[in-house]
Design an enzyme around this catalytic site. Structure first.
Site, PDB file in Angstrom:
ATOM      1  N   LYS A  11       3.396   5.648  22.414  1.00  0.00           N
ATOM      2  CA  LYS A  11       3.802   5.344  20.948  1.00  0.00           C
ATOM      3  C   LYS A  11       2.278   5.221  20.320  1.00  0.00           C
ATOM      4  O   LYS A  11       1.277   5.966  20.417  1.00  0.00           O
ATOM      5  CB  LYS A  11       4.631   4.206  20.706  1.00  0.00           C
ATOM      6  N   HIS A  95      12.893  11.094  18.501  1.00  0.00           N
ATOM      7  CA  HIS A  95      12.910   9.456  18.878  1.00  0.00           C
ATOM      8  C   HIS A  95      13.560   8.836  17.940  1.00  0.00           C
ATOM      9  O   HIS A  95      13.400   8.759  16.616  1.00  0.00           O
ATOM     10  CB  HIS A  95      11.509   9.327  19.166  1.00  0.00           C
ATOM     11  N   GLU A  97      12.692   5.670  16.782  1.00  0.00           N
ATOM     12  CA  GLU A  97      11.815   5.170  15.794  1.00  0.00           C
ATOM     13  C   GLU A  97      11.545   6.384  14.676  1.00  0.00           C
ATOM     14  O   GLU A  97      11.238   5.656  13.520  1.00  0.00           O
ATOM     15  CB  GLU A  97      10.740   4.704  16.647  1.00  0.00           C
ATOM     16  N   GLU A 167      18.444   7.449  24.457  1.00  0.00           N
ATOM     17  CA  GLU A 167      17.793   6.164  24.418  1.00  0.00           C
ATOM     18  C   GLU A 167      18.741   5.185  23.607  1.00  0.00           C
ATOM     19  O   GLU A 167      18.651   5.305  22.334  1.00  0.00           O
ATOM     20  CB  GLU A 167      16.550   6.431  23.986  1.00  0.00           C
ATOM     21  N   GLY A 173      12.332  -1.443  23.730  1.00  0.00           N
ATOM     22  CA  GLY A 173      11.389  -2.627  23.612  1.00  0.00           C
ATOM     23  C   GLY A 173      12.043  -3.917  23.395  1.00  0.00           C
ATOM     24  O   GLY A 173      11.328  -4.885  22.732  1.00  0.00           O
ATOM     25  N   SER A 212      13.642   0.280  28.073  1.00  0.00           N
ATOM     26  CA  SER A 212      13.218  -0.684  28.755  1.00  0.00           C
ATOM     27  C   SER A 212      13.399  -0.436  30.412  1.00  0.00           C
ATOM     28  O   SER A 212      13.825  -1.288  31.168  1.00  0.00           O
ATOM     29  CB  SER A 212      14.033  -2.054  28.463  1.00  0.00           C
TER      30      SER A 212
END
Length: 254
Positions: A11, A95, A97, A167, A173, A212
């Site tokens: 990242k 992703h 994010e 994911e 996270g 994670s």
């Protein structure tokens, strides 16, 4: 038999010197890691240095994003050909994010995946549900839609080149991890959809789990039938930690 693939997604972490130091420390730790594919995705600024440091190893270089266009007036963007120039073998697209923070759509992810394949770069296509979507029992519907639309431009004869990464957004996270059984349930659904979309070739597509992943849980996750690897965030930032994840299958565990 699908070959496991373990990928480090750094990242927005590590300047070039830190990235290069990681590789120098990491490579000697892999002497016993065989039968798996290892991928490192540093930030754009470190791609060249990391690629140089990896030269001669079997570890693949990946980008964390790409623009679907060949070039032009797209300030701040990176074209697929630029990634080829740096030696990237993989690139992460879709992703959570990117989807959540920057509004990326399934259609945009599909265009990126197609552009990468056109340049012989393997896309790692990410899908996953939010906590609210899971709690309202919409996990399968959300991910089914993401798979259908995000892979819509992948031709059947190229499908084995892609990687899908599941994911769960609620486990990224946060320290929370889907149990191996929870992850397997979703991976099995993804596998079935890939078979419906690509036929027999869908059974060869590797599906990673990302959420994670740590040395302590990777072995149990990898023991599941349809989990073929991991897309690792925080635990990939230290050489020793990521090496333990890569070497998940050694006698005695990681």
């Amino acid at each position: 038999m699908r070959r496991p693939i373990l990928a480090a997604n750094w990242k927005m972490q590590k300047v070039t010197g830190e990235a290069e130091s990681f590789v120098r420390a990491f490579l000697p730790l892999l002497k016993s890691a065989s039968g798996v594919d290892v991928v490192i995705a540093p930030p754009f600024t470190a791609l060249e240095r990391v690629g140089t440091a990896l030269r001669g190893s079997e570890i693949a270089l990946a980008a964390q994003n790409v623009n679907a266009e060949e070039g032009g007036a797209f300030t701040g963007e990176i074209a697929p050909g630029m990634l080829v120039d740096l030696g990237c073998g993989y690139a992460i697209v879709g992703h959570s994010e990117r989807r959540t923070l920057y509004g990326e759509t399934n259609q945009g992810v599909a265009a990126k995946a197609a552009a990468l394949l056109a340049h012989q770069i393997r896309p790692i296509v990410c899908v996953g549900e939010s906590l609210e979507e899971r709690e309202s029992e919409r996990t399968f519907a959300v991910i089914s839609s993401q798979i259908e639309e995000s892979l819509s431009e992948v031709p059947r004869d190229r499908s084995a080149e892609i990687v899908v990464a599941y994911e769960p957004i609620w486990a990224i996270g946060t320290g929370r991890t889907a149990t191996p059984e929870m992850a397997q349930e979703v991976h099995a659904m993804i596998r079935e959809q890939l078979r419906q979309r690509f036929g027999e070739a869908g059974g060869e597509i590797r599906i990673q789990y990302g959420g994670s992943v740590k040395p302590e849980n990777v072995r149990d996750l990898m023991a599941q039938t349809d989990i073929d690897g991991a897309l690792v965030g925080g635990a990939s930032l230290e050489p020793e930690s990521f090496a333990k994840i890569v070497r998940f299958d050694e006698q005695g565990g990681p």
